[in-house]
Design a protein around this motif. Structure first.
Motif, PDB file in Angstrom:
ATOM      1  N   THR A 130       7.148  14.184   2.756  1.00 43.76           N
ATOM      2  CA  THR A 130       5.786  14.564   3.125  1.00 43.76           C
ATOM      3  C   THR A 130       5.213  15.498   2.061  1.00 43.76           C
ATOM      4  N   ASN A 131       3.968  15.262   1.648  1.00 44.68           N
ATOM      5  CA  ASN A 131       3.355  16.188   0.688  1.00 44.68           C
ATOM      6  C   ASN A 131       2.288  17.038   1.377  1.00 44.68           C
ATOM      7  N   VAL A 132       1.665  17.911   0.585  1.00 46.26           N
ATOM      8  CA  VAL A 132       0.717  18.904   1.123  1.00 46.26           C
ATOM      9  C   VAL A 132      -0.451  18.260   1.877  1.00 46.26           C
ATOM     10  N   ARG A 172      12.705   1.450   2.660  1.00 44.00           N
ATOM     11  CA  ARG A 172      12.067   0.541   1.688  1.00 44.00           C
ATOM     12  C   ARG A 172      12.245   0.978   0.239  1.00 44.00           C
ATOM     13  N   LYS A 173      12.350   2.286   0.015  1.00 44.30           N
ATOM     14  CA  LYS A 173      12.454   2.810  -1.365  1.00 44.30           C
ATOM     15  C   LYS A 173      13.698   3.683  -1.478  1.00 44.30           C
ATOM     16  N   PRO A 174      14.886   3.078  -1.291  1.00 46.62           N
ATOM     17  CA  PRO A 174      16.104   3.906  -1.239  1.00 46.62           C
ATOM     18  C   PRO A 174      16.366   4.692  -2.534  1.00 46.62           C
ATOM     19  N   LEU A 175      15.826   4.201  -3.656  1.00 43.08           N
ATOM     20  CA  LEU A 175      16.118   4.877  -4.930  1.00 43.08           C
ATOM     21  C   LEU A 175      15.159   6.008  -5.234  1.00 43.08           C
ATOM     22  N   ARG A 176      14.106   6.133  -4.444  1.00 39.83           N
ATOM     23  CA  ARG A 176      13.082   7.136  -4.735  1.00 39.83           C
ATOM     24  C   ARG A 176      12.890   8.043  -3.513  1.00 39.83           C
ATOM     25  N   PRO A 177      13.401   9.286  -3.542  1.00 44.89           N
ATOM     26  CA  PRO A 177      13.211  10.150  -2.368  1.00 44.89           C
ATOM     27  C   PRO A 177      11.714  10.433  -2.155  1.00 44.89           C
ATOM     28  N   GLU A 181       0.838  -1.207   0.000  1.00 44.24           N
ATOM     29  CA  GLU A 181       0.000   0.000   0.000  1.00 44.24           C
ATOM     30  C   GLU A 181       0.870   1.254   0.000  1.00 44.24           C
ATOM     31  N   ARG A 182       0.295   2.353  -0.433  1.00 46.65           N
ATOM     32  CA  ARG A 182       0.981   3.644  -0.378  1.00 46.65           C
ATOM     33  C   ARG A 182       0.578   4.372   0.893  1.00 46.65           C
ATOM     34  N   LEU A 183       1.509   5.065   1.490  1.00 38.80           N
ATOM     35  CA  LEU A 183       1.190   5.842   2.686  1.00 38.80           C
ATOM     36  C   LEU A 183       0.648   7.190   2.230  1.00 38.80           C
ATOM     37  N   MET A 184      -0.567   7.493   2.621  1.00 36.61           N
ATOM     38  CA  MET A 184      -1.224   8.719   2.163  1.00 36.61           C
ATOM     39  C   MET A 184      -0.542   9.945   2.785  1.00 36.61           C
ATOM     40  N   GLY A 185      -0.311  10.966   1.946  1.00 33.08           N
ATOM     41  CA  GLY A 185       0.344  12.173   2.447  1.00 33.08           C
ATOM     42  C   GLY A 185       1.854  12.152   2.232  1.00 33.08           C
ATOM     43  N   PHE A 186       2.329  11.140   1.489  1.00 31.77           N
ATOM     44  CA  PHE A 186       3.774  11.062   1.213  1.00 31.77           C
ATOM     45  C   PHE A 186       3.997  10.810  -0.275  1.00 31.77           C
ATOM     46  N   GLY A 187       5.102  11.371  -0.790  1.00 28.64           N
ATOM     47  CA  GLY A 187       5.450  11.177  -2.194  1.00 28.64           C
ATOM     48  C   GLY A 187       4.851  12.265  -3.064  1.00 28.64           C
ATOM     49  N   HIS A 188       5.527  12.555  -4.157  1.00 23.52           N
ATOM     50  CA  HIS A 188       5.031  13.573  -5.079  1.00 23.52           C
ATOM     51  C   HIS A 188       5.686  13.375  -6.427  1.00 23.52           C
ATOM     52  N   ARG A 189       4.952  13.670  -7.480  1.00 24.72           N
ATOM     53  CA  ARG A 189       5.509  13.526  -8.828  1.00 24.72           C
ATOM     54  C   ARG A 189       6.662  14.504  -9.066  1.00 24.72           C
ATOM     55  N   ILE A 190       6.574  15.699  -8.536  1.00 24.74           N
ATOM     56  CA  ILE A 190       7.584  16.719  -8.840  1.00 24.74           C
ATOM     57  C   ILE A 190       8.596  16.906  -7.696  1.00 24.74           C
TER      58      ILE A 190
HETATM   59  N1  ACO Z   1       3.935   5.240  -0.119  1.00 26.59           N
HETATM   60  C1  ACO Z   1       4.691   4.182  -0.460  1.00 26.59           C
HETATM   61  N2  ACO Z   1       5.371   4.081  -1.621  1.00 26.59           N
HETATM   62  C2  ACO Z   1       5.270   5.104  -2.465  1.00 26.59           C
HETATM   63  C3  ACO Z   1       4.511   6.253  -2.172  1.00 26.59           C
HETATM   64  C4  ACO Z   1       3.824   6.293  -0.952  1.00 26.59           C
HETATM   65  N3  ACO Z   1       3.086   7.340  -0.594  1.00 26.59           N
HETATM   66  N4  ACO Z   1       4.585   7.102  -3.212  1.00 26.59           N
HETATM   67  C5  ACO Z   1       5.371   6.519  -4.131  1.00 26.59           C
HETATM   68  N5  ACO Z   1       5.783   5.318  -3.682  1.00 26.59           N
HETATM   69  C6  ACO Z   1       6.674   4.385  -4.345  1.00 26.59           C
HETATM   70  C7  ACO Z   1       5.950   3.593  -5.432  1.00 26.59           C
HETATM   71  O1  ACO Z   1       5.351   2.434  -4.906  1.00 26.59           O
HETATM   72  C8  ACO Z   1       7.075   3.301  -6.384  1.00 26.59           C
HETATM   73  O2  ACO Z   1       7.824   2.230  -5.866  1.00 26.59           O
HETATM   74  P1  ACO Z   1       8.409   1.093  -6.864  1.00 26.59           P
HETATM   75  O3  ACO Z   1       9.274   1.852  -7.846  1.00 26.59           O
HETATM   76  O4  ACO Z   1       9.151   0.190  -5.954  1.00 26.59           O
HETATM   77  O5  ACO Z   1       7.206   0.495  -7.529  1.00 26.59           O
HETATM   78  C9  ACO Z   1       7.966   4.541  -6.301  1.00 26.59           C
HETATM   79  O6  ACO Z   1       7.693   5.127  -5.018  1.00 26.59           O
HETATM   80  C10 ACO Z   1       7.667   5.566  -7.392  1.00 26.59           C
HETATM   81  O7  ACO Z   1       6.261   5.764  -7.437  1.00 26.59           O
HETATM   82  P2  ACO Z   1       5.503   6.417  -8.659  1.00 26.59           P
HETATM   83  O8  ACO Z   1       4.140   5.816  -8.708  1.00 26.59           O
HETATM   84  O9  ACO Z   1       6.328   6.361  -9.901  1.00 26.59           O
HETATM   85  O10 ACO Z   1       5.443   7.909  -8.225  1.00 26.59           O
HETATM   86  P3  ACO Z   1       4.483   9.006  -8.834  1.00 26.59           P
HETATM   87  O11 ACO Z   1       5.290  10.198  -9.153  1.00 26.59           O
HETATM   88  O12 ACO Z   1       3.626   8.502  -9.926  1.00 26.59           O
HETATM   89  O13 ACO Z   1       3.522   9.219  -7.580  1.00 26.59           O
HETATM   90  C11 ACO Z   1       2.011  10.061  -6.041  1.00 26.59           C
HETATM   91  C12 ACO Z   1       3.182  10.409  -6.992  1.00 26.59           C
HETATM   92  C13 ACO Z   1       0.832   9.576  -6.865  1.00 26.59           C
HETATM   93  C14 ACO Z   1       1.614  11.327  -5.286  1.00 26.59           C
HETATM   94  C15 ACO Z   1       2.465   8.962  -5.048  1.00 26.59           C
HETATM   95  O14 ACO Z   1       3.592   9.392  -4.320  1.00 26.59           O
HETATM   96  C16 ACO Z   1       1.348   8.509  -4.118  1.00 26.59           C
HETATM   97  O15 ACO Z   1       0.553   7.646  -4.494  1.00 26.59           O
HETATM   98  N6  ACO Z   1       1.253   9.085  -2.844  1.00 26.59           N
HETATM   99  C17 ACO Z   1       0.213   8.701  -1.936  1.00 26.59           C
HETATM  100  C18 ACO Z   1      -1.084   9.463  -2.239  1.00 26.59           C
HETATM  101  C19 ACO Z   1      -0.973  10.956  -1.928  1.00 26.59           C
HETATM  102  O16 ACO Z   1      -0.417  11.371  -0.923  1.00 26.59           O
HETATM  103  N7  ACO Z   1      -1.535  11.761  -2.838  1.00 26.59           N
HETATM  104  C20 ACO Z   1      -1.519  13.226  -2.743  1.00 26.59           C
HETATM  105  C21 ACO Z   1      -0.456  13.787  -3.637  1.00 26.59           C
HETATM  106  S1  ACO Z   1      -0.260  15.551  -3.419  1.00 26.59           S
HETATM  107  C22 ACO Z   1      -1.426  16.237  -4.441  1.00 26.59           C
HETATM  108  O17 ACO Z   1      -1.757  15.738  -5.473  1.00 26.59           O
HETATM  109  C23 ACO Z   1      -2.063  17.473  -4.034  1.00 26.59           C
END
Ligand code: ACO
Length: 370
Positions: free
Chosen positions: A312-314, A304-309, A253-262
């Motif tokens: 925390t997102n907005v 868990r994802k050392p290659l992908r920084p 699962e993805r942790l909500m509130g973390f990660g960003h495309r940019i």
């Molecule tokens: N938790 C766990 N793993 C994550 C997360 C997360 N929140 N976000 C990305 N990853 C992992 C992916 O599983 C992937 O791993 P893998 O390469 O081993 O498969 C790697 O990081 C790259 O992920 P991508 O899908 O290529 O990243 P992308 O740029 O498409 O995703 C996104 C951006 C959609 C925001 C993603 O980080 C995510 O799903 N976050 C959780 C939902 C969230 O917080 N959404 C709000 C975003 S802010 C906004 O839109 C206002």
């Protein structure tokens, strides 16, 4: 053009980028997102500077030289007040039709009442309508009647008043104003792109921003903050943080509130919102708990994802701000739409000036006729 990381080159030499990473399809004067440095600039102003402005002041900034007339903060505040009154009248008869819809679906339906033939001040009407509709929808979900707007108030103050039925304190109004400003615009995110694509067909401003709302509602974009609170509640106690987060990641699962495309560093909006919620009374315990969850989540994601920084997102601190000022979590996406309506309308106005249909291509990989 930057060549996207995951791009594929076809035998014909054309580049296919499924998520459009790194593809630049528009020039804009509205906002700049610097994902490497963690900066957000709106028309020459850093987000940190704007976080003390009113939402109306930011609207004045974004619409400047794009709308038919330039209005200052006070004029916008007055016009929005009048437009909220009109939106309330327009909405009342449609409320029974919202039965059975989620809050964001209900907002989508009410925005559909706005006719694209009404083009005068349509950007003001769109911005004014969302708080009226969203507050009424949130109250309806609790079995309460809608509250008529007060045209003398600013957008944030009246939004909270229409939600709660009584005016709220200055600290809560300030926190909501900061939230609306913080999410006002953010480059060519998915919902803004959708909005500009529709605007480029000359479908009209209301149709364009409804498209933006439809893109916003997904959990990968603006649907995340409600689930952030669900996550905090489900974790429940400090000694469950690590096991809960690890189990979620084990399940993929993805942790909500973390990660960003940019952003590859911390989203600057997260800190602006953290400061906004810290200024409110009685939020200390909730923030301290959320900060511990945030710390442990970042450590686990780095492991868990050392290659992908992943930072925390907005949405993480959005959840805490909107909870603290009293919005039910089911309404969070609608409140996000209230703020982002600033950017969507400004992008429609800008796209209208560009006047070029947005029409990319796909690469056919299906069978050829024999
Ligand atoms: N938790 C766990 N793993 C994550 C997360 C997360 N929140 N976000 C990305 N990853 C992992 C992916 O599983 C992937 O791993 P893998 O390469 O081993 O498969 C790697 O990081 C790259 O992920 P991508 O899908 O290529 O990243 P992308 O740029 O498409 O995703 C996104 C951006 C959609 C925001 C993603 O980080 C995510 O799903 N976050 C959780 C939902 C969230 O917080 N959404 C709000 C975003 S802010 C906004 O839109 C206002």
């Amino acid at each position: 053009m930057n060549i996207p990381l995951k791009s594929l080159e076809s035998p014909a030499g054309d580049i296919v980028s499924p998520g459009l990473e790194g593809v630049v399809v528009a020039e804009t004067v509205l906002s700049h997102v610097d994902g490497a440095a963690g900066r957000l600039i709106l028309r020459g102003h850093e987000l940190e500077q704007l976080a003390g402005w009113s939402y109306e002041a930011v609207l004045s900034l974004l619409w400047r030289d794009l709308a038919a007339e330039n209005l200052d903060e006070a004029e916008i505040r007055a016009r929005l007040g009048a437009a909220r009154m009109a939106a309330f009248e327009r909405m009342t008869a449609a409320l029974p039709a919202l039965q059975g819809l989620t809050q964001v679906e209900a907002l989508r339906l009410l925005l559909s009442l706005l006719p694209d033939t009404e083009t005068e001040r349509h950007h003001l009407v769109a911005v004014a309508s969302v708080p009226v509709f969203a507050a009424a929808i949130a109250r309806r979900s609790r079995g309460l009647d809608p509250v008529r707007p007060d045209a003398r108030l600013g957008s944030a103050a009246d939004f909270l008043r229409m939600l709660h039925g009584v005016e709220q304190g200055a600290d809560k109004v300030r926190a909501l104003d900061t939230y609306l400003v913080t999410v006002a615009d953010h480059g060519l995110n998915a919902s803004t792109f959708a909005t500009r694509v529709i605007a480029s067909t000359q479908a009209g401003l209301f149709s364009s921003v409804i498209g933006g709302l439809c893109a916003l509602k997904g959990p990968l974009h603006g649907g995340a903050p409600g689930p952030v609170l669900d996550m905090l509640d489900s974790i429940g106690a400090e000694d469950n943080i690590q096991p809960w987060l690890s189990a979620a990641l084990d399940r993929g699962e993805r942790l909500m509130g973390f990660g960003h495309r940019i952003y590859r560093v911390r989203d600057p909006r997260a800190d602006a919102l953290k400061r906004a919620v810290a200024g409110l009374r009685d939020t200390g315990g909730r923030i301290a708990f959320a900060e511990t969850v945030e710390r442990e989540a970042l450590a686990l994601l780095a492991e868990r994802k050392p290659l992908r920084p992943l930072q925390t997102n907005v949405e993480f601190y959005t959840a805490l701000v909107l909870e603290a000022v009293g919005f039910p979590r089911e309404s969070f996406t609608n409140v996000f739409a209230a703020g982002r309506m600033a950017g969507w309308t400004a992008h429609v106005l800008e796209q209208d000036r560009v006047g070029r249909l947005i029409r990319p291509q796909s690469r056919y990989v299906g069978p050829m006729p024999v």
